[in-house]
Design a protein around this motif. Sequence first.
Motif, PDB file in Angstrom:
ATOM      1  N   LEU A   1       0.836  -1.200   0.000  1.00 13.02           N
ATOM      2  CA  LEU A   1       0.000   0.000   0.000  1.00 13.02           C
ATOM      3  C   LEU A   1       0.876   1.256   0.000  1.00 13.02           C
ATOM      4  O   LEU A   1       0.633   2.199  -0.750  1.00 13.02           O
ATOM      5  CB  LEU A   1      -0.927  -0.010   1.218  1.00 13.02           C
ATOM      6  CG  LEU A   1      -1.962   1.084   1.311  1.00 13.02           C
ATOM      7  CD1 LEU A   1      -2.965   0.997   0.168  1.00 13.02           C
ATOM      8  CD2 LEU A   1      -2.686   1.010   2.647  1.00 13.02           C
ATOM      9  N   THR A   2       1.921   1.257   0.811  1.00 11.65           N
ATOM     10  CA  THR A   2       2.873   2.373   0.841  1.00 11.65           C
ATOM     11  C   THR A   2       3.504   2.563  -0.529  1.00 11.65           C
ATOM     12  O   THR A   2       3.589   3.687  -1.033  1.00 11.65           O
ATOM     13  CB  THR A   2       3.970   2.125   1.898  1.00 11.65           C
ATOM     14  OG1 THR A   2       3.357   2.026   3.183  1.00 11.65           O
ATOM     15  CG2 THR A   2       4.993   3.232   1.919  1.00 11.65           C
TER      16      THR A   2
ATOM     17  N   LEU B   1       2.353   1.725  -3.448  1.00  8.92           N
ATOM     18  CA  LEU B   1       1.360   2.203  -4.403  1.00  8.92           C
ATOM     19  C   LEU B   1       1.192   3.719  -4.301  1.00  8.92           C
ATOM     20  O   LEU B   1       1.208   4.427  -5.303  1.00  8.92           O
ATOM     21  CB  LEU B   1       0.015   1.502  -4.134  1.00  8.92           C
ATOM     22  CG  LEU B   1      -1.159   1.929  -4.993  1.00  8.92           C
ATOM     23  CD1 LEU B   1      -0.912   1.581  -6.464  1.00  8.92           C
ATOM     24  CD2 LEU B   1      -2.435   1.270  -4.496  1.00  8.92           C
ATOM     25  N   PHE B   2       1.086   4.246  -3.084  1.00  4.81           N
ATOM     26  CA  PHE B   2       0.862   5.677  -2.890  1.00  4.81           C
ATOM     27  C   PHE B   2       2.143   6.497  -3.023  1.00  4.81           C
ATOM     28  O   PHE B   2       2.086   7.681  -3.320  1.00  4.81           O
ATOM     29  CB  PHE B   2       0.180   5.930  -1.544  1.00  4.81           C
ATOM     30  CG  PHE B   2      -1.300   5.719  -1.608  1.00  4.81           C
ATOM     31  CD1 PHE B   2      -2.160   6.792  -1.787  1.00  4.81           C
ATOM     32  CD2 PHE B   2      -1.841   4.454  -1.523  1.00  4.81           C
ATOM     33  CE1 PHE B   2      -3.530   6.608  -1.873  1.00  4.81           C
ATOM     34  CE2 PHE B   2      -3.208   4.248  -1.603  1.00  4.81           C
ATOM     35  CZ  PHE B   2      -4.050   5.327  -1.787  1.00  4.81           C
ATOM     36  N   ALA B   3       3.309   5.882  -2.828  1.00  3.34           N
ATOM     37  CA  ALA B   3       4.582   6.599  -2.922  1.00  3.34           C
ATOM     38  C   ALA B   3       4.858   7.116  -4.326  1.00  3.34           C
ATOM     39  O   ALA B   3       5.682   8.023  -4.503  1.00  3.34           O
ATOM     40  CB  ALA B   3       5.721   5.698  -2.455  1.00  3.34           C
ATOM     41  N   GLN B   4       4.161   6.597  -5.319  1.00  2.00           N
ATOM     42  CA  GLN B   4       4.309   7.099  -6.690  1.00  2.00           C
ATOM     43  C   GLN B   4       3.850   8.555  -6.806  1.00  2.00           C
ATOM     44  O   GLN B   4       4.217   9.245  -7.741  1.00  2.00           O
ATOM     45  CB  GLN B   4       3.460   6.258  -7.650  1.00  2.00           C
ATOM     46  CG  GLN B   4       3.790   4.793  -7.684  1.00  2.00           C
ATOM     47  CD  GLN B   4       2.752   4.053  -8.508  1.00  2.00           C
ATOM     48  OE1 GLN B   4       2.698   4.234  -9.722  1.00  2.00           O
ATOM     49  NE2 GLN B   4       1.949   3.232  -7.867  1.00  2.00           N
TER      50      GLN B   4
ATOM     51  N   SER C   1       2.236   7.629   6.549  1.00  2.00           N
ATOM     52  CA  SER C   1       1.822   6.357   7.144  1.00  2.00           C
ATOM     53  C   SER C   1       0.832   5.677   6.220  1.00  2.00           C
ATOM     54  O   SER C   1       0.128   6.325   5.455  1.00  2.00           O
ATOM     55  CB  SER C   1       1.191   6.572   8.522  1.00  2.00           C
ATOM     56  OG  SER C   1      -0.028   7.281   8.411  1.00  2.00           O
ATOM     57  N   ALA C   2       0.814   4.357   6.284  1.00  2.00           N
ATOM     58  CA  ALA C   2      -0.144   3.550   5.525  1.00  2.00           C
ATOM     59  C   ALA C   2      -0.483   2.349   6.398  1.00  2.00           C
ATOM     60  O   ALA C   2       0.401   1.573   6.762  1.00  2.00           O
ATOM     61  CB  ALA C   2       0.453   3.097   4.199  1.00  2.00           C
TER      62      ALA C   2
ATOM     63  N   VAL D   1      -4.277   6.066   4.599  1.00  2.00           N
ATOM     64  CA  VAL D   1      -2.947   6.498   4.163  1.00  2.00           C
ATOM     65  C   VAL D   1      -2.849   7.983   4.459  1.00  2.00           C
ATOM     66  O   VAL D   1      -3.795   8.729   4.227  1.00  2.00           O
ATOM     67  CB  VAL D   1      -2.743   6.250   2.655  1.00  2.00           C
ATOM     68  CG1 VAL D   1      -1.401   6.794   2.189  1.00  2.00           C
ATOM     69  CG2 VAL D   1      -2.867   4.769   2.334  1.00  2.00           C
ATOM     70  N   GLU D   2      -1.698   8.412   4.975  1.00  2.00           N
ATOM     71  CA  GLU D   2      -1.469   9.836   5.198  1.00  2.00           C
ATOM     72  C   GLU D   2      -0.288  10.279   4.356  1.00  2.00           C
ATOM     73  O   GLU D   2       0.791   9.710   4.440  1.00  2.00           O
ATOM     74  CB  GLU D   2      -1.218  10.126   6.676  1.00  2.00           C
ATOM     75  CG  GLU D   2      -1.230  11.599   6.973  1.00  2.00           C
ATOM     76  CD  GLU D   2      -1.224  11.900   8.465  1.00  2.00           C
ATOM     77  OE1 GLU D   2      -1.131  13.094   8.793  1.00  2.00           O
ATOM     78  OE2 GLU D   2      -1.306  10.971   9.266  1.00  2.00           O
ATOM     79  N   MET D   3      -0.535  11.281   3.525  1.00  2.00           N
ATOM     80  CA  MET D   3       0.506  11.842   2.661  1.00  2.00           C
ATOM     81  C   MET D   3       1.082  13.080   3.335  1.00  2.00           C
ATOM     82  O   MET D   3       0.452  13.681   4.201  1.00  2.00           O
ATOM     83  CB  MET D   3      -0.075  12.220   1.296  1.00  2.00           C
ATOM     84  CG  MET D   3      -0.799  11.100   0.569  1.00  2.00           C
ATOM     85  SD  MET D   3       0.272   9.766   0.004  1.00  2.00           S
ATOM     86  CE  MET D   3       1.120  10.556  -1.340  1.00  2.00           C
TER      87      MET D   3
END
Length: 103
Positions: free
Chosen positions: A19-20, A22-25, A31-32, A49-51
């Motif tokens: 999950l991390t 995927l969102f790191a893109q 946090s995830a 998820v927190e960006m």
Amino acid sequence: MGKKIYVGNLSYAMDDQSLTNLFAQYGQVESARIVMDRDSGRSKGFAFVEMSTDAEASTAIDKLNGTDQNGRAINVSEAKPMAPREGGGRGQSRGGFSNRSRY
């Protein structure tokens, strides 16, 4: 502080690290966390998820909402604040009868 994102309809095969990734893109992931069932230890199929910035969170929401991840179309949106729970917490009376004497 960045924006908190709700991610629903996750595959049970997804873990926090994937999950991390995927969102790191779309920016820095603070946090995830996939929500797990406390009894079975299995994923409940959603996560938060927190960006690091609101702009990164908005981009991630726009790019990932409705995409296919492990065979499931995920739902990605801004997380809503948690509503207060009804019935009180531990140590609070829910009304009804008590075994304590009133006199």
